[in-house]
Design an enzyme around this catalytic site. Structure first.
Site, PDB file in Angstrom:
ATOM      1  N   HIS A   1      66.966  40.775  85.156  1.00  0.00           N
ATOM      2  CA  HIS A   1      66.174  40.291  86.293  1.00  0.00           C
ATOM      3  C   HIS A   1      67.077  39.476  87.205  1.00  0.00           C
ATOM      4  O   HIS A   1      67.432  38.331  86.909  1.00  0.00           O
ATOM      5  CB  HIS A   1      64.998  39.429  85.834  1.00  0.00           C
ATOM      6  CG  HIS A   1      64.061  39.071  86.954  1.00  0.00           C
ATOM      7  ND1 HIS A   1      62.895  39.772  87.185  1.00  0.00           N
ATOM      8  CD2 HIS A   1      64.130  38.109  87.908  1.00  0.00           C
ATOM      9  CE1 HIS A   1      62.280  39.237  88.244  1.00  0.00           C
ATOM     10  NE2 HIS A   1      63.015  38.227  88.697  1.00  0.00           N
ATOM     11  N   CYS A   2      67.462  40.076  88.323  1.00  0.00           N
ATOM     12  CA  CYS A   2      68.260  39.392  89.333  1.00  0.00           C
ATOM     13  C   CYS A   2      67.968  40.034  90.672  1.00  0.00           C
ATOM     14  O   CYS A   2      67.228  41.025  90.755  1.00  0.00           O
ATOM     15  CB  CYS A   2      69.749  39.451  88.987  1.00  0.00           C
ATOM     16  SG  CYS A   2      70.367  41.111  88.625  1.00  0.00           S
ATOM     17  N   HIS A   3      68.508  39.468  91.733  1.00  0.00           N
ATOM     18  CA  HIS A   3      68.186  39.905  93.083  1.00  0.00           C
ATOM     19  C   HIS A   3      69.448  39.963  93.938  1.00  0.00           C
ATOM     20  O   HIS A   3      70.477  39.367  93.591  1.00  0.00           O
ATOM     21  CB  HIS A   3      67.220  38.924  93.759  1.00  0.00           C
ATOM     22  CG  HIS A   3      66.023  38.563  92.953  1.00  0.00           C
ATOM     23  ND1 HIS A   3      64.908  39.373  92.851  1.00  0.00           N
ATOM     24  CD2 HIS A   3      65.754  37.469  92.192  1.00  0.00           C
ATOM     25  CE1 HIS A   3      64.004  38.785  92.075  1.00  0.00           C
ATOM     26  NE2 HIS A   3      64.500  37.633  91.661  1.00  0.00           N
TER      27      HIS A   3
ATOM     28  N   TYR B   1      59.635  33.124 103.155  1.00  0.00           N
ATOM     29  CA  TYR B   1      60.787  32.232 103.045  1.00  0.00           C
ATOM     30  C   TYR B   1      62.012  32.974 103.567  1.00  0.00           C
ATOM     31  O   TYR B   1      62.038  34.204 103.604  1.00  0.00           O
ATOM     32  CB  TYR B   1      61.012  31.780 101.596  1.00  0.00           C
ATOM     33  CG  TYR B   1      61.364  32.911 100.640  1.00  0.00           C
ATOM     34  CD1 TYR B   1      62.688  33.284 100.415  1.00  0.00           C
ATOM     35  CD2 TYR B   1      60.362  33.598  99.956  1.00  0.00           C
ATOM     36  CE1 TYR B   1      63.009  34.330  99.548  1.00  0.00           C
ATOM     37  CE2 TYR B   1      60.681  34.630  99.082  1.00  0.00           C
ATOM     38  CZ  TYR B   1      62.003  34.984  98.880  1.00  0.00           C
ATOM     39  OH  TYR B   1      62.319  36.014  98.029  1.00  0.00           O
TER      40      TYR B   1
ATOM     41  N   THR C   1      61.107  39.445  97.495  1.00  0.00           N
ATOM     42  CA  THR C   1      59.971  39.428  98.410  1.00  0.00           C
ATOM     43  C   THR C   1      60.397  39.158  99.847  1.00  0.00           C
ATOM     44  O   THR C   1      59.703  39.564 100.780  1.00  0.00           O
ATOM     45  CB  THR C   1      58.923  38.394  97.974  1.00  0.00           C
ATOM     46  OG1 THR C   1      59.532  37.094  97.920  1.00  0.00           O
ATOM     47  CG2 THR C   1      58.340  38.736  96.620  1.00  0.00           C
TER      48      THR C   1
ATOM     49  N   HIS D   1      58.561  36.489  83.620  1.00  0.00           N
ATOM     50  CA  HIS D   1      58.635  35.062  83.311  1.00  0.00           C
ATOM     51  C   HIS D   1      57.432  34.561  82.503  1.00  0.00           C
ATOM     52  O   HIS D   1      56.887  33.490  82.766  1.00  0.00           O
ATOM     53  CB  HIS D   1      58.800  34.254  84.592  1.00  0.00           C
ATOM     54  CG  HIS D   1      59.730  34.900  85.591  1.00  0.00           C
ATOM     55  ND1 HIS D   1      60.855  35.596  85.211  1.00  0.00           N
ATOM     56  CD2 HIS D   1      59.696  34.969  86.954  1.00  0.00           C
ATOM     57  CE1 HIS D   1      61.480  36.056  86.304  1.00  0.00           C
ATOM     58  NE2 HIS D   1      60.786  35.700  87.355  1.00  0.00           N
TER      59      HIS D   1
ATOM     60  N   ASP E   1      67.684  35.653  86.900  1.00  0.00           N
ATOM     61  CA  ASP E   1      66.934  35.424  88.137  1.00  0.00           C
ATOM     62  C   ASP E   1      67.861  34.991  89.280  1.00  0.00           C
ATOM     63  O   ASP E   1      67.394  34.492  90.299  1.00  0.00           O
ATOM     64  CB  ASP E   1      65.810  34.407  87.961  1.00  0.00           C
ATOM     65  CG  ASP E   1      64.814  34.428  89.122  1.00  0.00           C
ATOM     66  OD1 ASP E   1      64.539  35.512  89.658  1.00  0.00           O
ATOM     67  OD2 ASP E   1      64.329  33.344  89.512  1.00  0.00           O
TER      68      ASP E   1
END
Length: 305
Positions: free
Chosen positions: A32-34, A50, A78, A182, A258
């Protein structure tokens, strides 16, 4: 606000993470990373709630190697809405070392889904956290889930613990594996053996297609200690929750950094120390291998599992 103006108070990712004390098993996956932008190449979505710092694929892959991971699962951020280009670009540039989780709308074409699949996408994310997104109606999400099931993909869901009772019927209808981000964001002020977290565990007991990411203790922790300044036993208030899930469902858990940790308000963890959190929740090498290697390969690289 221009594309380059970060949200006031935004915390950038840690610039000099340490090397983890924990030696990761060979083939470990950061599940899980972006990536964020870079905004001049991949502009953020106009409807975003944001504006982050840039966090490029090159920086992500450098962190992967520094921490000792072999592969990444890159989840659509997002801030990019349903424009998956930054995530897809990173997957394609990874040489097969990254898979993706996309955000799609009802009007996505079959050809677009096939192109995402060829790029390495293996799931879609449904976000139910209202402060981050405008929540999509469930009938639209159900339609998307039925279409992506034909590709062998899964659904990733992000919600907060208090919303699980209302979401349970929808999750129960999904025709794919369902991966909960999470741990469903439990309130760690409440007991790990209490009714609220017990409801989440009952969801996993009732549905063997439900998986869980035991990640993001830095988001959930209230008393720490924080993963900073050499602390290798961080976020101890989160440990009982994550360890319950790992021990009860060792073949349906995943873990991820994350990175680059969007929307943190209080502190930005040292990613090397964050990796050391794993040994608190998966204390044996066998559990670590399931969490970091066997399970993510089965879900994202079944041809290599």
């Amino acid at each position: 606000m221009s594309l380059q103006d970060k949200t006031p108070g935004w915390l950038d990712w840690h610039p000099t993470p340490t090397k983890p004390f924990l030696a990761l098993p060979p083939g470990a996956v950061d599940a899980h990373c972006h990536v964020f932008g870079p905004a001049d190449a991949f502009p953020f979505a106009p409807e975003r709630k944001y504006t982050p710092c840039d966090a490029s694929k090159e920086q992500l892959f450098a962190l992967r190697d520094h921490l000792g991971f072999s592969r990444n699962v890159i989840v659509q951020a997002t801030c990019h809405g349903a424009d998956n280009r930054a995530m897809v670009d990173a997957c394609r540039a990874s040489g097969g070392k990254a898979r993706g989780v996309a955000t799609v709308r009802r009007n996505v074409s079959d050809q677009e889904l096939q192109e995402l699949h060829h790029a390495g996408v293996r799931g879609v994310r449904f976000n139910f956290v209202k402060r981050l997104v405008d929540v999509t109606p469930q009938d639209e999400l159900q339609e998307i889930a039925e279409r992506i099931a034909e590709l062998g993909w899964h659904v990733v869901v992000y919600f907060e613990a208090q919303d699980l009772p209302g979401l349970w019927p929808f999750f129960s209808r999904l025709p794919t594996p369902v991966v909960v981000d999470h741990m469903g964001r439990p309130d760690v002020r409440k007991p790990a053996h209490g009714p609220e977290f017990g409801l989440f565990l009952r969801l996993m007991e009732a549905h063997d297609n439900v998986w869980c990411k035991v990640s993001c203790p830095e988001r959930l922790s209230l008393t720490g200690p924080q993963a900073l300044h050499g602390e290798r036993c961080a976020y101890q208030d989160v440990v009982p929750f994550a360890r319950r899930v790992v021990e009860a469902f060792p073949n349906r858990v995943l873990w991820g950094t994350d990175w680059p940790h969007p929307n943190l308000k209080e502190h930005m963890p040292d990613d090397g120390l964050l990796v050391d959190f794993i040994q608190q929740i998966a204390p044996t090498r066998s559990l670590q291998r399931q969490l970091l290697v066997d399970n993510p390969l089965r879900l994202y690289w079944p041809e290599d599992a």
